[in-house]
Scaffold this motif. Structure first.
Motif, short mmCIF file in Angstrom:
data_model
loop_
_atom_site.label_atom_id
_atom_site.label_comp_id
_atom_site.label_asym_id
_atom_site.label_seq_id
_atom_site.Cartn_x
_atom_site.Cartn_y
_atom_site.Cartn_z
N LEU A 255 -1.64 -9.04 41.08
CA LEU A 255 -0.98 -8.77 39.84
C LEU A 255 0.50 -9.68 39.86
O LEU A 255 0.99 -9.42 40.54
N GLU A 256 0.53 -10.14 38.67
CA GLU A 256 1.94 -10.95 38.49
C GLU A 256 2.61 -9.91 37.62
O GLU A 256 2.48 -9.59 36.36
N VAL A 257 3.58 -9.22 38.34
CA VAL A 257 4.61 -8.39 37.70
C VAL A 257 5.73 -8.73 36.99
O VAL A 257 6.53 -9.64 37.86
N CYS A 258 6.10 -8.38 35.76
CA CYS A 258 7.34 -8.91 35.12
C CYS A 258 8.18 -7.86 34.67
O CYS A 258 7.79 -7.32 33.77
N LEU A 259 9.05 -7.49 35.61
CA LEU A 259 9.69 -6.00 35.18
C LEU A 259 10.52 -5.96 33.68
O LEU A 259 10.29 -5.21 32.95
N SER A 260 11.09 -7.16 33.66
CA SER A 260 12.11 -7.12 32.50
C SER A 260 11.25 -7.28 31.07
O SER A 260 11.70 -6.61 30.06
N SER A 261 10.23 -8.12 31.38
CA SER A 261 9.18 -8.14 30.08
C SER A 261 8.67 -6.97 29.76
O SER A 261 8.53 -6.53 28.52
N ASN A 262 8.28 -6.01 30.79
CA ASN A 262 7.57 -4.78 30.44
C ASN A 262 8.54 -3.81 29.96
O ASN A 262 8.26 -3.15 28.87
N ILE A 263 9.90 -3.88 30.27
CA ILE A 263 11.02 -3.02 29.50
C ILE A 263 11.26 -3.38 28.24
O ILE A 263 11.40 -2.52 27.22
N GLN A 264 11.61 -4.91 28.07
CA GLN A 264 11.95 -5.03 26.96
C GLN A 264 10.89 -5.20 25.65
O GLN A 264 11.19 -5.13 24.59
N LEU A 265 9.52 -5.24 26.34
CA LEU A 265 8.72 -5.02 25.27
C LEU A 265 8.10 -3.75 25.19
O LEU A 265 7.34 -3.40 24.28
N GLY A 266 8.98 -2.58 25.45
CA GLY A 266 8.80 -1.29 25.42
C GLY A 266 7.42 -0.56 26.14
O GLY A 266 6.93 0.63 25.89
N ILE A 267 6.75 -1.33 27.01
CA ILE A 267 5.81 -0.73 28.07
C ILE A 267 6.38 0.33 28.66
O ILE A 267 5.53 1.47 28.75
N TYR A 268 7.52 0.08 29.28
CA TYR A 268 8.22 1.43 29.83
C TYR A 268 9.84 1.50 29.43
O TYR A 268 10.17 0.40 29.07
N ALA A 269 10.21 2.55 29.41
CA ALA A 269 11.77 3.01 28.90
C ALA A 269 12.63 2.31 29.71
O ALA A 269 13.49 1.74 29.17
N ASP A 270 12.45 2.25 30.80
CA ASP A 270 13.52 1.60 31.83
C ASP A 270 12.89 1.21 33.24
O ASP A 270 11.73 1.58 33.65
N PHE A 271 13.76 0.68 34.09
CA PHE A 271 13.26 0.18 35.40
C PHE A 271 12.71 1.50 36.21
O PHE A 271 11.57 1.21 37.08
N GLU A 272 13.42 2.67 36.10
CA GLU A 272 12.98 3.81 37.06
C GLU A 272 11.59 4.46 36.62
O GLU A 272 10.94 4.91 37.23
N GLN A 273 11.36 3.96 35.09
CA GLN A 273 9.90 4.62 34.73
C GLN A 273 8.68 3.63 35.03
O GLN A 273 7.63 3.84 35.01
N HIS A 274 9.40 2.47 35.45
CA HIS A 274 8.26 1.30 35.87
C HIS A 274 7.47 1.75 37.23
O HIS A 274 7.71 2.18 38.23
N PRO A 275 6.01 1.53 37.15
CA PRO A 275 5.16 1.85 38.19
C PRO A 275 4.96 0.79 39.24
O PRO A 275 4.11 1.02 40.10
N LEU A 276 6.08 -0.02 39.43
CA LEU A 276 5.98 -0.89 40.66
C LEU A 276 5.56 -0.21 41.92
O LEU A 276 4.85 -0.58 42.70
N ARG A 277 6.50 0.91 42.28
CA ARG A 277 6.24 1.61 43.38
C ARG A 277 4.81 2.11 43.59
O ARG A 277 4.31 2.24 44.69
N THR A 278 4.37 2.92 42.34
CA THR A 278 3.00 3.30 42.45
C THR A 278 1.98 2.25 42.82
O THR A 278 1.15 2.54 43.44
#
Ligand SMILES: [Zn+2]
Length: 349
Positions: A255-278
């Motif tokens: 998986l090519e994970v792009c954190l800022s992209s996901n947050i700025q496009l509203g997939i997740y509200a903020d970094f803490e909500q991002h499922p990277l750890r999951t």
């Protein structure tokens, strides 16, 4: 997004020194506001007043209302790329940007179907991109390959573009290593492209689609089943389905994970909500990338730091992810071995 404390400067310096691999990077999302406006002026292309200066353009970046709002800005870049010289300029600037982040290898996506009607033709665009690619390798020591992509909601040109890509590949040293797929997932399933990707795969062009970004596990499953990719752009919403994460782990889909992209496009509200750890806890193979670094006002250095400081990734996991990115790249095995040696120095940083 929550306000975060300033990023740790010592950690930043340590990250800066790491040798890196960039697998998810769009050329059209890497044009600086200054270059964008220069190109618009050169081509007498009318830019909306709200984008009249580089600072005004920049102020609009990273404040997207939704995916469509983002696409409108992305298209502004596309519209400014008219002549081969424009592509050359933008690619050389991207090379300098990669060098500043100590990137050893990059797979760059661009979208040929946007340029089908350019008078210069796709052949001359690829020719100058390859000229820039070779110069970047000689001058900066950075290897670059291409992942041209198709668009889910504009499938009509896909057969023509794919045929052209296969022709170019057969000429040798085209730099083309995979066929991407982008655009909105919902109502545009990967199954619409199954035959095209099958034909491409049979000609030695593997699938490297986006999925699991603006649609959930169903889109990831459909993409895996129909396109049989080794890698998925994003794929983060697989985190909603433990069985799917287990499948990704056993198939070793990267998986090519792009954190800022996901947050700025509203997939997740903020970094803490991002499922990277999951995803990491489920044993999914992944690495971190920038997607559209200028449009998301980020860099690989910053993405690594966000992952470590806000998303619970550990330093060793970061080092492993960079090695995993190289392994999941489309480089030939002998070049991979050369770069593996360079990456092995990361353990001393
Ligand atoms: Zn992307």
């Amino acid at each position: 997004m929550h306000a975060h404390p300033p990023l740790d400067t010592q950690l930043h310096e340590r990250i800066r020194q790491l040798a890196k691999v960039e697998l998810h990077l769009h050329l059209e999302g890497s044009i600086s506001p200054e270059t964008l406006l220069d190109l618009a002026k050169k081509h007498q292309f009318t830019i909306p007043a709200k984008f009249a200066t580089p600072d005004l353009v920049r102020s609009h970046y990273s404040r997207y209302k939704d995916f469509r709002d983002f696409v409108n800005i992305f298209i502004l870049g596309v519209n400014c790329l008219k002549t081969p010289e424009d592509f050359y300029l933008v690619m050389k600037q991207l090379g300098a940007r990669l060098a500043s982040q100590n990137v050893l290898y990059a797979e760059v996506t661009w979208t040929p179907q946007f340029y089908l009607l350019r008078p210069c033709g796709l052949d001359s665009i690829l020719r100058v991109l390859n000229q820039a690619r070779r110069e970047i390798e000689t001058e900066l020591g950075i290897r670059v390959r291409w992942i041209p992509d198709l668009i889910r909601n504009f499938p009509k040109p896909a057969p023509k573009v794919t045929q052209w890509l296969i022709q170019q590949m057969r000429r040798g040293d085209s730099g083309i290593v995979a066929l991407g797929l982008g655009g909105p997932e919902y109502a545009h399933p990967a199954s619409n492209f199954e035959l095209i990707f099958q034909a491409a795969r049979e000609c030695g062009l593997p699938a490297n689609p986006h999925a699991g970004e603006n649609d959930g596990p169903i889109s990831v499953r459909n993409t895996l089943h129909c396109l049989q990719p080794r890698r998925i752009g994003h794929g983060v919403r697989a985190s909603e389905d433990p069985e799917l994460m287990a499948l990704l782990r056993t198939q070793r889909t990267h998986l090519e994970v792009c954190l800022s992209s996901n947050i700025q496009l509203g997939i997740y509200a903020d970094f803490e909500q991002h499922p990277l750890r999951t995803l990491l806890d489920a044993g999914c193979e992944l690495s971190l990338h920038t997607d559209d670094p200028v449009l998301f006002q980020t860099s690989l250095n910053q993405e690594y730091q966000y992952a470590l400081e806000y998303c619970g990734m550990h330093w060793n996991e970061l080092l492993q992810s960079i090695n995993a990115a190289l392994n999941a790249s489309y480089l030939d095995e002998s070049t991979k071995r050369i770069l593996q040696k360079e990456l092995s120095r990361n353990s001393m940083v």
